[in-house]
Design a protein around this motif. Structure first.
Motif, short mmCIF file in Angstrom:
data_model
loop_
_atom_site.label_atom_id
_atom_site.label_comp_id
_atom_site.label_asym_id
_atom_site.label_seq_id
_atom_site.Cartn_x
_atom_site.Cartn_y
_atom_site.Cartn_z
N GLY A 240 0.80 -1.22 0.00
CA GLY A 240 0.00 0.00 0.00
C GLY A 240 0.83 1.26 0.00
N ASP A 241 2.13 1.14 -0.26
CA ASP A 241 3.03 2.31 -0.31
C ASP A 241 3.06 2.88 -1.72
N ILE A 242 3.53 4.10 -1.82
CA ILE A 242 3.62 4.77 -3.11
C ILE A 242 5.00 4.56 -3.72
N THR A 243 5.09 4.77 -5.02
CA THR A 243 6.37 4.61 -5.73
C THR A 243 6.98 5.95 -6.11
N LEU A 244 6.32 7.01 -5.75
CA LEU A 244 6.81 8.35 -6.06
C LEU A 244 6.98 9.13 -4.77
N PRO A 245 7.77 10.15 -4.71
CA PRO A 245 8.50 10.76 -5.81
C PRO A 245 9.72 9.93 -6.21
N SER A 246 10.26 10.30 -7.34
CA SER A 246 11.46 9.67 -7.86
C SER A 246 12.60 10.67 -7.78
N SER A 247 13.73 10.29 -8.32
CA SER A 247 14.86 11.22 -8.39
C SER A 247 15.36 11.27 -9.83
N ILE A 248 16.06 12.32 -10.16
CA ILE A 248 16.63 12.43 -11.51
C ILE A 248 17.59 11.27 -11.76
N ALA A 249 18.38 10.91 -10.78
CA ALA A 249 19.34 9.81 -10.94
C ALA A 249 18.61 8.51 -11.28
N LEU A 250 17.53 8.23 -10.58
CA LEU A 250 16.77 7.01 -10.86
C LEU A 250 16.12 7.09 -12.25
N GLU A 251 15.52 8.22 -12.56
CA GLU A 251 14.87 8.38 -13.86
C GLU A 251 15.86 8.22 -15.01
N GLN A 252 17.08 8.69 -14.82
CA GLN A 252 18.10 8.54 -15.87
C GLN A 252 18.45 7.07 -16.09
N LYS A 253 18.22 6.25 -15.11
CA LYS A 253 18.48 4.82 -15.24
C LYS A 253 17.31 4.06 -15.85
N ILE A 254 16.07 4.49 -15.56
CA ILE A 254 14.90 3.68 -15.93
C ILE A 254 14.01 4.28 -17.01
N ASN A 255 14.06 5.57 -17.21
CA ASN A 255 13.14 6.25 -18.12
C ASN A 255 13.68 6.21 -19.55
N PRO A 256 12.98 5.53 -20.47
CA PRO A 256 13.49 5.43 -21.83
C PRO A 256 13.61 6.78 -22.54
N PHE A 257 12.80 7.75 -22.14
CA PHE A 257 12.88 9.07 -22.76
C PHE A 257 14.18 9.79 -22.38
N LEU A 258 14.76 9.43 -21.26
CA LEU A 258 16.03 10.00 -20.85
C LEU A 258 17.21 9.11 -21.28
N ARG A 259 16.90 8.02 -21.97
CA ARG A 259 17.93 7.08 -22.40
C ARG A 259 17.91 6.87 -23.91
N SER A 260 17.35 7.83 -24.65
CA SER A 260 17.17 7.66 -26.10
C SER A 260 18.48 7.52 -26.87
N ARG A 261 19.60 7.86 -26.24
CA ARG A 261 20.90 7.69 -26.90
C ARG A 261 21.49 6.29 -26.71
N GLU A 262 20.88 5.48 -25.85
CA GLU A 262 21.38 4.14 -25.59
C GLU A 262 20.94 3.18 -26.70
N SER A 263 21.84 2.28 -27.06
CA SER A 263 21.56 1.38 -28.17
C SER A 263 20.37 0.46 -27.90
N THR A 264 20.18 0.05 -26.66
CA THR A 264 19.05 -0.84 -26.36
C THR A 264 17.71 -0.14 -26.59
N VAL A 265 17.65 1.12 -26.23
CA VAL A 265 16.42 1.89 -26.44
C VAL A 265 16.24 2.16 -27.93
N ALA A 266 17.33 2.54 -28.61
CA ALA A 266 17.27 2.79 -30.05
C ALA A 266 16.84 1.54 -30.80
#
Length: 68
Positions: free
Chosen positions: A15-41
């Protein structure tokens, strides 16, 4: 990503929440912040074979998300 998903599932089960997040975490998990990575491409190009540069990849994953 798999560990993050498992953590989120555990948090929600308690019953806990998953937010807020951090920029560091988002840079690891968010595909929009990882568009230069080959796996996302590579994934974006499966959706849109013309996604060959960073903007194309970003645009493709945004369009893909709209259909999710």
């Amino acid at each position: 990503l798999a560990q993050y998903q498992a953590d989120c599932i555990a948090l929600r089960a308690r019953g806990d929440i998953t937010l807020p997040s951090s920029i560091a975490l988002e840079q690891k998990i968010n595909p929009f912040l990882r568009s230069r990575e080959s796996t996302v491409a590579d994934a974006a190009q499966q959706f849109d074979p013309t996604a060959v540069d960073t903007l194309g990849v970003f645009t493709a994953i945004r369009q893909w998300k709209n259909q999710f």
